[in-house]
Design a protein around this motif. Structure first.
Motif, PDB file in Angstrom:
ATOM      1  N   SER A  73      29.791  21.162  59.441  1.00 52.03           N
ATOM      2  CA  SER A  73      31.197  21.420  59.087  1.00 52.03           C
ATOM      3  C   SER A  73      31.653  22.725  59.726  1.00 52.03           C
ATOM      4  O   SER A  73      30.829  23.595  60.033  1.00 52.03           O
ATOM      5  CB  SER A  73      31.357  21.525  57.566  1.00 52.03           C
ATOM      6  OG  SER A  73      30.802  22.747  57.118  1.00 52.03           O
ATOM      7  N   PRO A  74      32.964  22.884  59.901  1.00 57.35           N
ATOM      8  CA  PRO A  74      33.488  24.155  60.442  1.00 57.35           C
ATOM      9  C   PRO A  74      33.111  25.329  59.539  1.00 57.35           C
ATOM     10  O   PRO A  74      32.849  26.435  60.033  1.00 57.35           O
ATOM     11  CB  PRO A  74      35.005  23.944  60.445  1.00 57.35           C
ATOM     12  CG  PRO A  74      35.202  22.474  60.396  1.00 57.35           C
ATOM     13  CD  PRO A  74      34.025  21.898  59.663  1.00 57.35           C
ATOM     14  N   GLY A  75      33.035  25.090  58.236  1.00 55.86           N
ATOM     15  CA  GLY A  75      32.662  26.152  57.296  1.00 55.86           C
ATOM     16  C   GLY A  75      31.241  26.634  57.542  1.00 55.86           C
ATOM     17  O   GLY A  75      30.964  27.831  57.538  1.00 55.86           O
ATOM     18  N   ASP A  76      30.328  25.688  57.744  1.00 56.00           N
ATOM     19  CA  ASP A  76      28.935  26.058  58.019  1.00 56.00           C
ATOM     20  C   ASP A  76      28.839  26.818  59.344  1.00 56.00           C
ATOM     21  O   ASP A  76      28.107  27.798  59.462  1.00 56.00           O
ATOM     22  CB  ASP A  76      28.038  24.808  58.080  1.00 56.00           C
ATOM     23  CG  ASP A  76      27.278  24.604  56.780  1.00 56.00           C
ATOM     24  OD1 ASP A  76      27.921  24.732  55.716  1.00 56.00           O
ATOM     25  OD2 ASP A  76      26.058  24.336  56.816  1.00 56.00           O
ATOM     26  N   PHE A  77      29.570  26.355  60.328  1.00 55.27           N
ATOM     27  CA  PHE A  77      29.562  27.016  61.636  1.00 55.27           C
ATOM     28  C   PHE A  77      29.985  28.470  61.479  1.00 55.27           C
ATOM     29  O   PHE A  77      29.325  29.394  61.947  1.00 55.27           O
ATOM     30  CB  PHE A  77      30.517  26.288  62.593  1.00 55.27           C
ATOM     31  CG  PHE A  77      30.510  26.835  63.991  1.00 55.27           C
ATOM     32  CD1 PHE A  77      29.702  26.264  64.961  1.00 55.27           C
ATOM     33  CD2 PHE A  77      31.289  27.931  64.327  1.00 55.27           C
ATOM     34  CE1 PHE A  77      29.686  26.780  66.258  1.00 55.27           C
ATOM     35  CE2 PHE A  77      31.276  28.453  65.618  1.00 55.27           C
ATOM     36  CZ  PHE A  77      30.475  27.872  66.589  1.00 55.27           C
ATOM     37  N   LYS A  78      31.088  28.666  60.761  1.00 56.03           N
ATOM     38  CA  LYS A  78      31.645  30.006  60.577  1.00 56.03           C
ATOM     39  C   LYS A  78      30.665  30.892  59.792  1.00 56.03           C
ATOM     40  O   LYS A  78      30.499  32.067  60.117  1.00 56.03           O
ATOM     41  CB  LYS A  78      32.988  29.900  59.845  1.00 56.03           C
ATOM     42  CG  LYS A  78      33.714  31.202  59.786  1.00 56.03           C
ATOM     43  CD  LYS A  78      35.182  31.003  59.408  1.00 56.03           C
ATOM     44  CE  LYS A  78      35.804  32.343  59.052  1.00 56.03           C
ATOM     45  NZ  LYS A  78      36.384  32.358  57.717  1.00 56.03           N
ATOM     46  N   SER A  79      30.025  30.322  58.787  1.00 58.81           N
ATOM     47  CA  SER A  79      29.081  31.116  57.988  1.00 58.81           C
ATOM     48  C   SER A  79      27.927  31.614  58.857  1.00 58.81           C
ATOM     49  O   SER A  79      27.516  32.765  58.750  1.00 58.81           O
ATOM     50  CB  SER A  79      28.510  30.284  56.845  1.00 58.81           C
ATOM     51  OG  SER A  79      29.543  29.855  56.016  1.00 58.81           O
ATOM     52  N   VAL A  80      27.400  30.727  59.708  1.00 58.72           N
ATOM     53  CA  VAL A  80      26.284  31.134  60.570  1.00 58.72           C
ATOM     54  C   VAL A  80      26.743  32.258  61.504  1.00 58.72           C
ATOM     55  O   VAL A  80      26.053  33.264  61.688  1.00 58.72           O
ATOM     56  CB  VAL A  80      25.742  29.918  61.363  1.00 58.72           C
ATOM     57  CG1 VAL A  80      24.711  30.358  62.393  1.00 58.72           C
ATOM     58  CG2 VAL A  80      25.154  28.884  60.411  1.00 58.72           C
ATOM     59  N   GLU A  81      27.934  32.081  62.049  1.00 58.72           N
ATOM     60  CA  GLU A  81      28.502  33.075  62.954  1.00 58.72           C
ATOM     61  C   GLU A  81      28.672  34.431  62.249  1.00 58.72           C
ATOM     62  O   GLU A  81      28.251  35.472  62.761  1.00 58.72           O
ATOM     63  CB  GLU A  81      29.874  32.556  63.391  1.00 58.72           C
ATOM     64  CG  GLU A  81      30.284  32.964  64.758  1.00 58.72           C
ATOM     65  CD  GLU A  81      31.602  32.278  65.140  1.00 58.72           C
ATOM     66  OE1 GLU A  81      32.409  31.937  64.241  1.00 58.72           O
ATOM     67  OE2 GLU A  81      31.816  32.099  66.343  1.00 58.72           O
ATOM     68  N   GLU A  82      29.274  34.402  61.073  1.00 54.40           N
ATOM     69  CA  GLU A  82      29.576  35.649  60.346  1.00 54.40           C
ATOM     70  C   GLU A  82      28.292  36.338  59.867  1.00 54.40           C
ATOM     71  O   GLU A  82      28.179  37.556  59.902  1.00 54.40           O
ATOM     72  CB  GLU A  82      30.478  35.362  59.138  1.00 54.40           C
ATOM     73  CG  GLU A  82      31.857  34.849  59.498  1.00 54.40           C
ATOM     74  CD  GLU A  82      32.726  35.936  60.112  1.00 54.40           C
ATOM     75  OE1 GLU A  82      32.662  37.077  59.625  1.00 54.40           O
ATOM     76  OE2 GLU A  82      33.442  35.644  61.094  1.00 54.40           O
ATOM     77  N   ILE A  83      27.344  35.546  59.394  1.00 55.25           N
ATOM     78  CA  ILE A  83      26.094  36.142  58.910  1.00 55.25           C
ATOM     79  C   ILE A  83      25.317  36.734  60.093  1.00 55.25           C
ATOM     80  O   ILE A  83      24.724  37.802  59.979  1.00 55.25           O
ATOM     81  CB  ILE A  83      25.281  35.114  58.092  1.00 55.25           C
ATOM     82  CG1 ILE A  83      26.030  34.828  56.776  1.00 55.25           C
ATOM     83  CG2 ILE A  83      23.869  35.627  57.790  1.00 55.25           C
ATOM     84  CD1 ILE A  83      25.517  33.660  55.979  1.00 55.25           C
ATOM     85  N   GLY A  84      25.371  36.054  61.224  1.00 56.16           N
ATOM     86  CA  GLY A  84      24.749  36.608  62.433  1.00 56.16           C
ATOM     87  C   GLY A  84      25.325  37.973  62.755  1.00 56.16           C
ATOM     88  O   GLY A  84      24.619  38.906  63.133  1.00 56.16           O
ATOM     89  N   ARG A  85      26.629  38.096  62.555  1.00 52.00           N
ATOM     90  CA  ARG A  85      27.323  39.348  62.858  1.00 52.00           C
ATOM     91  C   ARG A  85      26.861  40.474  61.931  1.00 52.00           C
ATOM     92  O   ARG A  85      26.658  41.590  62.384  1.00 52.00           O
ATOM     93  CB  ARG A  85      28.828  39.112  62.707  1.00 52.00           C
ATOM     94  CG  ARG A  85      29.692  40.079  63.457  1.00 52.00           C
ATOM     95  CD  ARG A  85      31.127  39.576  63.549  1.00 52.00           C
ATOM     96  NE  ARG A  85      31.346  38.712  64.688  1.00 52.00           N
ATOM     97  CZ  ARG A  85      32.078  37.589  64.664  1.00 52.00           C
ATOM     98  NH1 ARG A  85      32.631  37.193  63.543  1.00 52.00           N
ATOM     99  NH2 ARG A  85      32.221  36.866  65.755  1.00 52.00           N
TER     100      ARG A  85
END
Ligand SMILES: [Zn+2]
Length: 507
Positions: free
Chosen positions: A51-63
């Motif tokens: 989902s777009p939400g999961d994608f964003k979470s991975v991105e943000e947590i990586g940051r």
């Protein structure tokens, strides 16, 4: 020095798959910060293609993770999954792709329709593709606990040759007895060529109540990474509980030749945070983090513990951060004291945000005199809920009693700044308030669950209400609200759930 056991936390991925435990990105970030503070080695931040939400979470947590820990994204052994995960992980300093497929006869035959050789081919292709994007690739052999062992040896060896740096041996269905599972790990160590150069990970489930035992037995047989979740959150009976594995290794480190780098004093706080965000309550007699884990009610036990703690307690509550917060703030605590304590709790604010927080703190401090860490966390979470809301609560007023008809008047403001007021009666004041909210918000839903708990001790404690509502399409949304007044927190919680429903369905 004993072996270092890596703690791989999957609260935000496998844990989130618990029915009704879904979290938004902001909530996942709050938990991720706590995981970082606790010093976990790997955070599995999501399943980017799902989902777009999961994608964003991975991105943000990586940051936010930086050098502090590895950030991992889950994929199937499918090219597109791996490409999308790599994209989401571009922000991470230490990215890991977790890829693999089912290896038990039923997975191969009924789910994947693959022969053993085709499965090996697919595994090799996935690992190689993932290695094109990142240096750290974990291969999972789903349902390894019920796989043919000879085939498991072959596919794990192929994944290692293809470049996997970690091999994950899951007991996906929680089927095994500990010694049988341990024997599988020992056998892999003996027979898989090149296994000594990679990390053996285990991922176990609690269907027979043995998830922790399975993980510990695997560690005893050579595994050096354990996948787990806070409070054992996860599908069905849940995953291995992080706090149990960490404390078992700590108690028996010498015998297991093992240690972890987890800051155990943060365990209780992590447990409360995850419970409050997901709305999944922890049973009182849960090991390590349950409300009664260190309570002694029988007279004989109390006497024993008072004379010498280890008569009936193997763990000092302070070692897991239990026993309540030590720092108490009051209305006389100034800006500096509040900002300092918030900083220690891991919250940072701009000056403008902080002024809001300080005003909310003063309101709470006026009402209840002593403000604990849990109250501060509640204040911050309440503010986060309000700042992203479609509808905000301006006023709620109820009248009830015997023999009155409970009635409620509600005033709400929407994002456009328009204000609406409605009035309704119901079987009780909360029912009346919810009916008044429904008149204004007008979105079809069923209230599936309502629960209330005190954030801290005492009659003046903040009450935190959790509700679950089911939308017309069957999706479940959790809402939370906290306030000193139970009617107000109930209304906030309901509105919070409806806000989530509305923003989610608008996407
Ligand atoms: Zn799992």
């Amino acid at each position: 020095m004993t072996r270092k056991i890596n703690i791989f936390d999957t609260t935000l991925r496998d844990g989130e798959q618990s029915p009704g435990a879904s979290m938004n990105t902001e909530e996942k970030l709050i938990i991720a910060r706590q995981l970082i503070r606790m010093n976990v080695d790997v955070i599995e931040a999501g399943f980017p293609i799902s989902s777009p939400g999961d994608f964003k979470s991975v991105e943000e947590i990586g940051r936010i993770a930086g050098d502090a820990c590895t950030v991992c994204g889950l994929t199937r052994a499918v090219d597109k999954d791996i490409e999308v995960a790599a994209e989401a992980l571009r922000t991470a300093k230490r990215p890991r792709i977790h890829t693999g497929l089912g290896v038990s006869p039923s997975h191969l035959r009924d789910k994947l329709h693959l022969t053993e050789d085709e499965a090996i081919e697919r595994a090799v292709r996935a690992v190689k593709l993932a290695r094109n994007f990142v240096d750290d690739v974990e291969f999972y052999a789903e349902d390894a606990g019920r796989a043919d062992q000879d085939f498991l040896v072959r596919i794990v060896e192929a994944a290692v040759k293809a470049g996997a740096t970690v091999v994950n041996i899951p007991d996906t269905t929680g089927y095994n007895l500990p010694w049988a599972f341990g024997a599988r790990i020992a056998d892999l160590r003996e027979r898989v060529d090149g296994i000594e150069d990679v990390t053996i990970s285990v991922h176990t489930h609690n269907d027979l109540g043995m998830a922790t035992a399975l993980a510990i037995e695997a560690v005893r047989n050579g595994a050096t990474q354990v996948e787990c979740t806070i409070n054992g959150l996860g599908e069905r009976a849940g995953n291995t509980a992080l706090e149990e594995v960490v404390m078992a290794i700590r108690m028996h480190g010498e015998e297991l030749d093992a240690h972890t780098d987890i800051v155990t004093q943060e365990l209780t706080r992590a447990s409360k945070l995850v419970s409050s965000i997901t709305g999944m309550t922890v049973q009182a007699n849960k090991a390590i983090v349950g409300a009664n884990a260190f309570a002694h009610s029988s007279g004989i036990h109390q006497d024993g513990v008072l004379k010498a703690r280890d008569t009936y307690e193997i763990i000092d509550p302070a070692d897991v951060g239990a026993g309540g917060s030590q720092i108490i703030l009051t209305a006389r605590s100034g800006h500096a004291a509040l900002r300092h304590r918030m900083g220690e709790l891991g919250f940072t604010f701009t000056d403008e945000e902080f002024e809001d927080i300080y005003q909310a703190f003063l309101e709470v401090a006026d009402k209840k005199k002593e403000v604990y860490d849990e109250d501060l966390e509640s204040i911050v979470h309440e503010r986060e809920r309000v700042s992203t809301a479609v509808w905000n609560l301006d006023a709620v007023q109820v009248s009830c009693g015997f023999p009155l008809t409970p009635t409620a008047t509600i005033t709400l403001t929407n994002m456009g700044g328009e204000t609406f007021t409605a009035c309704a009666y119901g079987t009780g004041p909360i029912d009346a308030a919810y009916k008044a909210v429904d008149q204004i918000v007008a979105v079809a839903n069923d209230l599936a669950e309502f629960s209330v708990k005190a954030v801290t001790r005492g009659i003046d404690a903040l009450g935190e209400v959790t509700v679950r509502v089911t939308a017309e399409n069957g999706e479940v949304y959790i809402g939370r609200g906290s306030d000193g007044d139970i009617i107000v927190s109930s209304t906030k919680a309901y509105l919070n759930a409806l806000n989530r429903l509305i923003s989610d369905q608008a996407r």
